[in-house]
Design an enzyme around this catalytic site. Structure first.
Site, PDB file in Angstrom:
ATOM      1  N   GLN A  35      -4.277  -1.261   9.591  1.00  0.00           N
ATOM      2  CA  GLN A  35      -4.226  -2.597   8.993  1.00  0.00           C
ATOM      3  C   GLN A  35      -4.780  -3.634   9.978  1.00  0.00           C
ATOM      4  OE1 GLN A  35      -3.269  -3.379   5.781  1.00  0.00           O
ATOM      5  NE2 GLN A  35      -3.986  -5.432   6.254  1.00  0.00           N
ATOM      6  N   LYS A  65       0.837  -1.204   0.000  1.00  0.00           N
ATOM      7  CA  LYS A  65       0.000   0.000   0.000  1.00  0.00           C
ATOM      8  C   LYS A  65       0.868   1.249   0.000  1.00  0.00           C
ATOM      9  CE  LYS A  65      -3.841  -2.439   2.125  1.00  0.00           C
ATOM     10  NZ  LYS A  65      -4.586  -2.791   3.346  1.00  0.00           N
ATOM     11  N   ASP A 107     -10.840   3.143   4.256  1.00  0.00           N
ATOM     12  CA  ASP A 107     -11.192   1.720   4.156  1.00  0.00           C
ATOM     13  C   ASP A 107     -12.712   1.544   4.053  1.00  0.00           C
ATOM     14  OD1 ASP A 107      -9.137  -0.128   3.964  1.00  0.00           O
ATOM     15  OD2 ASP A 107      -8.661  -0.032   6.101  1.00  0.00           O
TER      16      ASP A 107
END
Ligand code: NAD
Length: 286
Positions: free
Chosen positions: A99, A55, A122
């Site tokens: 994460q 990412k 997200d």
């Protein structure tokens, strides 16, 4: 010999990333700073380390500034809470990604709920999930959003389609069902309590598999001509990555199918970058 057309997530993701690069450059020119994404990794899970590294590299390539926060396994809950709150307040941070999974002892729901919904790239915050459920999406969960974008790029019409989603998690299955409904599909969601998974898959003109069990969607269940999106990422004992769908047999029957790797995985990262620029523009312009 496979009959299905391969849905090339890698190629489509490259196109999405090129769009993002142009938008990020425009944002940077207009605002004197690049869109910013804070990537928070807690602990030393090796798979998370790979995802986070990918990412961050994708951000660099797209002209998005990534801010790295690598926090220790045994971080105190209060310290993580303080970190997320500080990122909520940081003007140069447009997106916050924590994460998952978090190490044992930390409550992922509590932490996700703390993220400012305007920076929730997200799309996991209940506010953003709620907006999607109400047919007014804002920041959309990256994996389901990636499935929709991939279908659109290949001209797969979703309106009226009979779709079955296998898996009902908060991060993939449920928002996938909401996305498909938004796109006008008639949606069935399967989970561990589903009585007859085979017949639910057999009826489907579009199948999304998001379970995390290799080959659990049998190829013979796929309706001829169906579109198959395999979200699963499983590592075999030999170290190979495979999806949840029994690929070779399914590819004989389907009209379209995503490979693993090279299908939904790259789309997920591309949509994360796209969400980050969306968040930056929305924060800048209200
Ligand atoms: P999860 O474990 O949170 O959820 C799995 C879901 O599958 C649950 O809803 C469960 O009810 C359902 N399920 C389990 N066994 C079942 C069965 N026998 N029949 C029907 N349903 C069953 O997993 P998740 O986070 O949703 O991830 C699913 C998979 O997708 C994993 O392999 C994960 O690695 C992968 N994933 C990939 C991406 C990507 O970018 N491609 C992103 C996120 C997750």
């Amino acid at each position: 010999m496979s009959k299905a057309a391969i849905l090339d997530g890698k190629a489509v993701a490259a196109r999405v990333r090129a769009e993002v690069r142009v938008r990020a450059a425009g944002f940077t020119a207009a605002h004197g700073r690049a869109p910013g994404l804070a990537v928070v990794k807690v602990g030393s899970d090796p798979a998370s380390a790979v995802y986070v590294r990918n990412k961050r590299l994708a951000c660099d390539e797209a002209g998005i500034e990534s801010f790295a926060f690598d926090l220790p396994d045994h971080i105190a809950r209060a310290a993580l809470v303080a970190q997320v709150k500080a990122l909520n307040d940081a003007p140069e941070v447009d997106g916050i990604l924590v994460q998952l999974p978090l190490p044992n002892g930390l409550d992922a729901n509590e932490i996700m709920d703390l993220v400012d919904p305007a920076k929730d790239v997200d799309g996991f915050h209940p506010y953003n999930t709620g907006l999607l459920a109400q047919k007014r999406p804002r920041l959309r969960p990256c994996t389901p959003f990636g499935v929709i974008r991939l279908a659109q790029e290949y001209g797969i019409g979703l309106t009226g389609l009979r779709a079955t989603v296998v898996g009902a998690s908060n991060i993939v299955g449920r928002p996938m069902a909401l996305e498909l409904m938004l796109a006008g599909a008639t949606v069935t969601v399967c989970h561990t309590r589903t009585r007859d998974l085979q017949s639910e898959v057999e009826r489907a003109e579009l199948v999304v598999a998001a379970v995390g069990k290799p080959g659990m969607v049998r190829g013979a269940w796929i309706r001829p001509g169906a579109a198959v999106f395999d979200v699963g990422i499983n590592r075999t004992e030999a170290g190979r990555l495979v999806g949840d769908v029994e690929y070779a047999v399914a590819a004989e029957r389907a009209a379209w199918i995503t490979p693993v790797p090279g299908g939904i995985g790259p789309m997920t990262i591309a949509m994360l970058l796209s969400n980050t620029v969306d968040a930056a523009e929305r924060r800048a312009h209200g």
